[in-house]
Design an enzyme around this catalytic site. Structure first.
Site, PDB file in Angstrom:
ATOM      1  N   PRO A   1       0.828  -1.217   0.000  1.00  0.00           N
ATOM      2  CG  PRO A   1      -0.934  -1.620   1.485  1.00  0.00           C
ATOM      3  CD  PRO A   1       0.384  -2.186   1.028  1.00  0.00           C
ATOM      4  CG  ASP A   2       0.064   4.723   1.022  1.00  0.00           C
ATOM      5  OD1 ASP A   2      -0.973   4.758   0.331  1.00  0.00           O
ATOM      6  OD2 ASP A   2       0.098   5.069   2.209  1.00  0.00           O
ATOM      7  CB  SER A   3       4.499   0.729  -3.070  1.00  0.00           C
ATOM      8  OG  SER A   3       3.550   0.084  -3.912  1.00  0.00           O
TER       9      SER A   3
END
Length: 403
Positions: A157-159
């Site tokens: 997530p958010d990468s």
């Protein structure tokens, strides 16, 4: 008489703890196997945060049966198992334990992998592997742990929505951002080779990046080798907005793979009829070959929070916002062949971190308390999510269990 009361007060929390750990899922959390459609899967229910059990037991001791049953129902709903920061040998062991337990129960686990170097721009949830090589070794260990078992992987997530270049942590050559793409592609290649593993890449949420700006990131990160992507992880955007955003991204990826430019794609701010018309005219990739998606519905029952106008210099609407509720229950029966599942990716009840909203702190000015660290249990928020769940949690049978 006083002694018998004390014994009963102790027995009730113990009975509740036993129900939390070993009891059946609440009615409605999952469709019975016999009633599932041919493409619907049972999703895995992991053991919850130990502090959730303690909160439920305390509520029961206080005679707050409805709240205790609500926490129980929330914990006994399918949700992701998060992995990050463990050394390779440990993450391999833990992953293997989860996938085997899920297999014994005839369920598919959702694994959220959260260990990419520089994750969360080193903010509240900072950490992760130190180098690309270390991260690749960690991914290899996860792959060995999964082996031939079924799994859905929510990859970092958010990468992609929060690259090192987005938060001023890169050099002039873009070295760290380039490494981020290398790391995500490696994970896609490694995990995507597993016969029964579905891999989904990060897109942030529909209130963040436009479709045209996000799709090139997906393509560069190797979405072509993945099952697809996920949206709204740990956020509060509505189910309708997340579903539409996923539909647009899927169409745009197909358009780009056929030689089109992402900048031409309709985004989430177009009138819907115009966007649908554009897709029908320009996207030649059949729906059967477009990338699939999943969404996070764990906390979006009431949609996003809007701060009072002008109250904060940085409202942090993503950070423990007040007055939110649980969203749709996890399911793979979405009615849309591109939409693989509604999932609870973020563990509801666990804090987003210390939310100051542009103030000096240390208290969250919306709550009047110091918020727990990211990932720690937040009892007040857990109760909000339960009480304001939309649709409401199915607790009727659980009340009989805990009383």
């Amino acid at each position: 008489m006083r002694r018998r009361t004390a014994v009963r007060a102790l027995a009730l929390p113990l009975a509740l703890a036993a129900a939390l750990l070993t009891g059946p899922p609440p009615a409605g959390a999952e469709a019975p196997v016999s009633s599932r459609g041919p493409h619907e899967s049972r999703l895995y229910i992991p053991k919850g945060n130990p502090d959730a059990y303690r909160q439920a037991a305390g509520l029961l001791r206080d005679g707050r049966y409805a709240d205790a049953a609500g926490i129980l129902a929330m914990v006994r709903t399918p949700q992701a198992v998060w992995f990050g920061d463990q050394p390779p040998a440990e993450v391999e062991r833990q992953t293997r334990t989860v996938v085997r337990d899920a297999a014994r129960k005839g369920a598919v686990p959702v694994l959220a992998l959260y260990n990419v170097p520089g994750r969360d721009c080193s903010n509240y949830s900072g950490g992760g592997a130190s180098t690309t090589a270390e991260y690749q070794e960690w991914v290899d260990a996860v792959a060995r742990g999964i082996g031939g078992h079924a799994a859905m992987v929510v990859l970092e997530p958010d990468s992609l929505a929060l690259l090192p270049a987005d938060c001023g942590q890169d050099d002039a050559q873009g070295t760290r951002t380039a490494a981020r793409y290398t790391e995500v592609r490696y994970a896609v290649d490694t995990l995507g080779r597993l016969a029964r593993t579905r891999v989904y890449l990060d897109t942030g949420h529909p209130g963040w990046h436009t479709v045209g700006s996000l799709v090139p990131r997906l393509v560069r990160a190797g979405v072509g080798g993945a099952t697809g992507f996920f949206t709204n992880a740990s956020n509060y955007r509505t189910e309708a907005d997340s579903h539409w955003y996923g539909t647009l991204i899927s169409a745009c990826v197909g358009y780009v793979e056929d030689g089109g430019a992402a900048a031409d794609c309709p985004d989430q701010y177009w009138p819907r009829a115009d966007a649908e018309g554009w897709i029908a005219e320009h996207v030649t990739t059949p729906a059967s070959r477009r990338k699939h998606f999943v969404t996070d519905t764990s906390r979006n029952g009431l949609g996003p929070w809007t701060a009072p106008p002008g109250k904060y210099t940085d409202a942090q609407d993503w950070c423990n916002p007040p007055g939110r509720g649980l969203g749709d229950r996890p399911t793979t029966a979405t009615g849309d062949p591109l939409y693989d599942a509604k999932l609870w990716i973020k563990i509801p009840g666990e804090s987003d971190g210390l939310c100051l909203r542009g103030t000096a702190g240390p208290r969250d000015p919306e709550r009047g308390t110091v918020d727990p660290a990211a990932g720690d249990w937040f009892p007040e928020q857990a109760l909000e999510l339960v009480r304001l769940a939309q649709p409401p949690l199915p607790t009727k049978g659980l009340l009989a269990t805990v009383r």
